[in-house]
Scaffold this motif. Sequence first.
Motif, PDB file in Angstrom:
ATOM      1  N   GLN A 141      43.103  49.078  34.007  1.00  0.00           N
ATOM      2  CA  GLN A 141      43.506  47.714  33.691  1.00  0.00           C
ATOM      3  C   GLN A 141      43.841  46.931  34.963  1.00  0.00           C
ATOM      4  OE1 GLN A 141      43.455  46.276  30.717  1.00  0.00           O
ATOM      5  NE2 GLN A 141      42.797  48.156  29.683  1.00  0.00           N
ATOM      6  N   PRO A 142      43.481  45.644  35.020  1.00  0.00           N
ATOM      7  CA  PRO A 142      43.832  44.823  36.187  1.00  0.00           C
ATOM      8  C   PRO A 142      45.327  44.567  36.256  1.00  0.00           C
ATOM      9  CG  PRO A 142      42.848  43.470  34.475  1.00  0.00           C
ATOM     10  CD  PRO A 142      42.700  44.893  34.023  1.00  0.00           C
ATOM     11  N   THR A 143      45.805  44.292  37.456  1.00  0.00           N
ATOM     12  CA  THR A 143      47.220  43.975  37.641  1.00  0.00           C
ATOM     13  C   THR A 143      47.469  42.473  37.599  1.00  0.00           C
ATOM     14  OG1 THR A 143      46.864  44.019  40.032  1.00  0.00           O
ATOM     15  CG2 THR A 143      47.662  46.048  38.997  1.00  0.00           C
ATOM     16  N   ALA A 144      46.427  41.685  37.861  1.00  0.00           N
ATOM     17  CA  ALA A 144      46.552  40.224  37.831  1.00  0.00           C
ATOM     18  C   ALA A 144      45.236  39.617  37.367  1.00  0.00           C
ATOM     19  CB  ALA A 144      46.926  39.685  39.211  1.00  0.00           C
ATOM     20  N   VAL A 145      45.341  38.570  36.561  1.00  0.00           N
ATOM     21  CA  VAL A 145      44.154  37.905  36.015  1.00  0.00           C
ATOM     22  C   VAL A 145      44.289  36.398  36.184  1.00  0.00           C
ATOM     23  CG1 VAL A 145      42.858  37.387  33.905  1.00  0.00           C
ATOM     24  CG2 VAL A 145      43.644  39.718  34.344  1.00  0.00           C
ATOM     25  N   LEU A 146      43.176  35.767  36.513  1.00  0.00           N
ATOM     26  CA  LEU A 146      43.087  34.311  36.604  1.00  0.00           C
ATOM     27  C   LEU A 146      41.988  33.881  35.637  1.00  0.00           C
ATOM     28  CD1 LEU A 146      44.034  31.765  38.186  1.00  0.00           C
ATOM     29  CD2 LEU A 146      42.221  32.247  39.823  1.00  0.00           C
ATOM     30  N   ALA A 147      42.292  32.963  34.730  1.00  0.00           N
ATOM     31  CA  ALA A 147      41.323  32.539  33.715  1.00  0.00           C
ATOM     32  C   ALA A 147      41.267  31.018  33.657  1.00  0.00           C
ATOM     33  CB  ALA A 147      41.707  33.102  32.349  1.00  0.00           C
ATOM     34  N   ALA A 148      40.087  30.466  33.960  1.00  0.00           N
ATOM     35  CA  ALA A 148      39.909  29.010  33.969  1.00  0.00           C
ATOM     36  C   ALA A 148      38.908  28.606  32.892  1.00  0.00           C
ATOM     37  CB  ALA A 148      39.412  28.545  35.336  1.00  0.00           C
ATOM     38  N   PRO A 149      39.286  27.688  32.003  1.00  0.00           N
ATOM     39  CA  PRO A 149      38.360  27.265  30.949  1.00  0.00           C
ATOM     40  C   PRO A 149      37.214  26.429  31.520  1.00  0.00           C
ATOM     41  CG  PRO A 149      40.312  25.881  30.922  1.00  0.00           C
ATOM     42  CD  PRO A 149      40.567  26.958  31.940  1.00  0.00           C
ATOM     43  N   MET A 150      36.020  26.658  31.025  1.00  0.00           N
ATOM     44  CA  MET A 150      34.861  25.849  31.396  1.00  0.00           C
ATOM     45  C   MET A 150      34.798  24.693  30.399  1.00  0.00           C
ATOM     46  SD  MET A 150      32.011  28.713  32.488  1.00  0.00           S
ATOM     47  CE  MET A 150      31.762  29.339  30.836  1.00  0.00           C
ATOM     48  N   LEU A 151      35.199  23.507  30.845  1.00  0.00           N
ATOM     49  CA  LEU A 151      35.319  22.357  29.957  1.00  0.00           C
ATOM     50  C   LEU A 151      34.176  21.372  30.167  1.00  0.00           C
ATOM     51  CD1 LEU A 151      39.152  21.660  30.340  1.00  0.00           C
ATOM     52  CD2 LEU A 151      38.002  22.960  28.535  1.00  0.00           C
ATOM     53  N   VAL A 152      33.635  20.878  29.061  1.00  0.00           N
ATOM     54  CA  VAL A 152      32.617  19.830  29.073  1.00  0.00           C
ATOM     55  C   VAL A 152      33.057  18.777  28.069  1.00  0.00           C
ATOM     56  CG1 VAL A 152      30.197  19.251  28.694  1.00  0.00           C
ATOM     57  CG2 VAL A 152      30.805  21.491  29.635  1.00  0.00           C
ATOM     58  N   ARG A 153      33.362  17.578  28.569  1.00  0.00           N
ATOM     59  CA  ARG A 153      33.882  16.505  27.715  1.00  0.00           C
ATOM     60  C   ARG A 153      35.097  16.992  26.923  1.00  0.00           C
ATOM     61  NH1 ARG A 153      28.513  16.377  27.771  1.00  0.00           N
ATOM     62  NH2 ARG A 153      28.413  17.760  25.962  1.00  0.00           N
ATOM     63  N   ASP A 154      35.972  17.711  27.617  1.00  0.00           N
ATOM     64  CA  ASP A 154      37.229  18.223  27.077  1.00  0.00           C
ATOM     65  C   ASP A 154      37.026  19.300  26.010  1.00  0.00           C
ATOM     66  OD1 ASP A 154      40.024  18.151  27.387  1.00  0.00           O
ATOM     67  OD2 ASP A 154      40.242  17.111  25.474  1.00  0.00           O
ATOM     68  N   GLU A 155      35.806  19.808  25.863  1.00  0.00           N
ATOM     69  CA  GLU A 155      35.541  20.906  24.941  1.00  0.00           C
ATOM     70  C   GLU A 155      35.213  22.158  25.745  1.00  0.00           C
ATOM     71  OE1 GLU A 155      35.755  21.171  21.623  1.00  0.00           O
ATOM     72  OE2 GLU A 155      36.577  19.140  21.553  1.00  0.00           O
ATOM     73  N   VAL A 200      33.495  25.603  26.667  1.00  0.00           N
ATOM     74  CA  VAL A 200      32.259  26.332  26.383  1.00  0.00           C
ATOM     75  C   VAL A 200      32.370  27.786  26.841  1.00  0.00           C
ATOM     76  CG1 VAL A 200      30.819  24.272  26.513  1.00  0.00           C
ATOM     77  CG2 VAL A 200      31.195  25.640  28.577  1.00  0.00           C
ATOM     78  N   GLY A 201      33.452  28.101  27.551  1.00  0.00           N
ATOM     79  CA  GLY A 201      33.642  29.466  28.019  1.00  0.00           C
ATOM     80  C   GLY A 201      34.801  29.547  28.994  1.00  0.00           C
ATOM     81  N   VAL A 202      34.888  30.672  29.690  1.00  0.00           N
ATOM     82  CA  VAL A 202      35.975  30.919  30.638  1.00  0.00           C
ATOM     83  C   VAL A 202      35.424  31.649  31.858  1.00  0.00           C
ATOM     84  CG1 VAL A 202      38.142  32.176  31.035  1.00  0.00           C
ATOM     85  CG2 VAL A 202      37.756  31.025  28.860  1.00  0.00           C
ATOM     86  N   LEU A 203      35.934  31.279  33.021  1.00  0.00           N
ATOM     87  CA  LEU A 203      35.617  31.967  34.269  1.00  0.00           C
ATOM     88  C   LEU A 203      36.869  32.736  34.692  1.00  0.00           C
ATOM     89  CD1 LEU A 203      32.885  31.701  35.732  1.00  0.00           C
ATOM     90  CD2 LEU A 203      34.011  30.238  37.402  1.00  0.00           C
ATOM     91  N   THR A 204      36.714  34.011  35.032  1.00  0.00           N
ATOM     92  CA  THR A 204      37.888  34.823  35.351  1.00  0.00           C
ATOM     93  C   THR A 204      37.787  35.472  36.727  1.00  0.00           C
ATOM     94  OG1 THR A 204      37.075  36.955  34.515  1.00  0.00           O
ATOM     95  CG2 THR A 204      38.027  35.430  32.902  1.00  0.00           C
ATOM     96  N   ALA A 205      38.943  35.821  37.248  1.00  0.00           N
ATOM     97  CA  ALA A 205      39.057  36.673  38.436  1.00  0.00           C
ATOM     98  C   ALA A 205      40.081  37.745  38.088  1.00  0.00           C
ATOM     99  CB  ALA A 205      39.516  35.870  39.646  1.00  0.00           C
ATOM    100  N   ALA A 206      39.842  38.953  38.562  1.00  0.00           N
ATOM    101  CA  ALA A 206      40.762  40.053  38.265  1.00  0.00           C
ATOM    102  C   ALA A 206      40.997  40.881  39.517  1.00  0.00           C
ATOM    103  CB  ALA A 206      40.206  40.935  37.148  1.00  0.00           C
ATOM    104  N   SER A 207      42.260  41.237  39.724  1.00  0.00           N
ATOM    105  CA  SER A 207      42.627  42.113  40.836  1.00  0.00           C
ATOM    106  C   SER A 207      43.258  43.378  40.274  1.00  0.00           C
ATOM    107  CB  SER A 207      43.613  41.416  41.777  1.00  0.00           C
ATOM    108  OG  SER A 207      43.989  42.295  42.823  1.00  0.00           O
ATOM    109  N   PHE A 208      42.978  44.488  40.933  1.00  0.00           N
ATOM    110  CA  PHE A 208      43.503  45.783  40.490  1.00  0.00           C
ATOM    111  C   PHE A 208      44.491  46.351  41.500  1.00  0.00           C
ATOM    112  CE2 PHE A 208      39.507  44.973  38.492  1.00  0.00           C
ATOM    113  CZ  PHE A 208      39.633  45.458  37.204  1.00  0.00           C
ATOM    114  N   ARG A 209      44.884  45.516  42.472  1.00  0.00           N
ATOM    115  CA  ARG A 209      45.823  45.962  43.499  1.00  0.00           C
ATOM    116  C   ARG A 209      47.266  45.815  43.016  1.00  0.00           C
ATOM    117  NH1 ARG A 209      43.636  42.304  48.261  1.00  0.00           N
ATOM    118  NH2 ARG A 209      42.499  41.325  46.546  1.00  0.00           N
TER     119      ARG A 209
END
Length: 225
Positions: free
Chosen positions: A110-124, A126-135
Amino acid sequence: MDARSRILHTYLGIAPRTSEEAALRLLVDLGLQYADAEEGSLLVLDRRANELVFAMTSGDRQSEKTLLGQRVPVGRGLVGLAVATREVQAGAPTFRDLHQRKRRGAAGGQPTAVLAAPMLVRDEAVGVLTAASFRPGRHFTRAHAAFYGKIAAVAGLVVDQQQRLAAVEQLGKGGRLPASRTREQRLQAEIIARVVRLTAGRPERLARVEALLAAVEALGQRQQP
């Protein structure tokens, strides 16, 4: 069609090893490098199921094989919360139902830290872009979150454009739209597909169709309060 090709085609409207896939992977890689994370993923929203589907992962090939196709319900964990709130989320992961590749020194992979940014188009979303660290002890900053939000916005435009193009192409062939499309998006794609079929091989019809659409648009504007 293998699992990777099927997911890319169904949810993103793209094929493997194309410039479109390369562009999305480049965006994931850019965010990954800026955030100094070991792994990053792109999840696309399946609106009918109200779930996010892992479509691609960068940083570790084995992780991509493990995560590909797994789902996160909207509102669950930081990833699901990013869609529900339409805001970038950062912190320790709270959704533990994902199968992760085993890593040395990481409990259960399991990661120790997660960053999750919503992919927004006209405020809707469509998905999420993530970064994960295991340190151990790792955390993401506000600067990381702000930059990831910008990268996610660009990725959202690419995803939305590809989904719309794929929908029109599918309808033009007499097929059905992917399950991830909303009713509004389906209607928009059907209208475009009808125009394409109506004018195919008949360029003289384009001017008449354009005039008709302009008249409909003008009528709609006059009816607005």
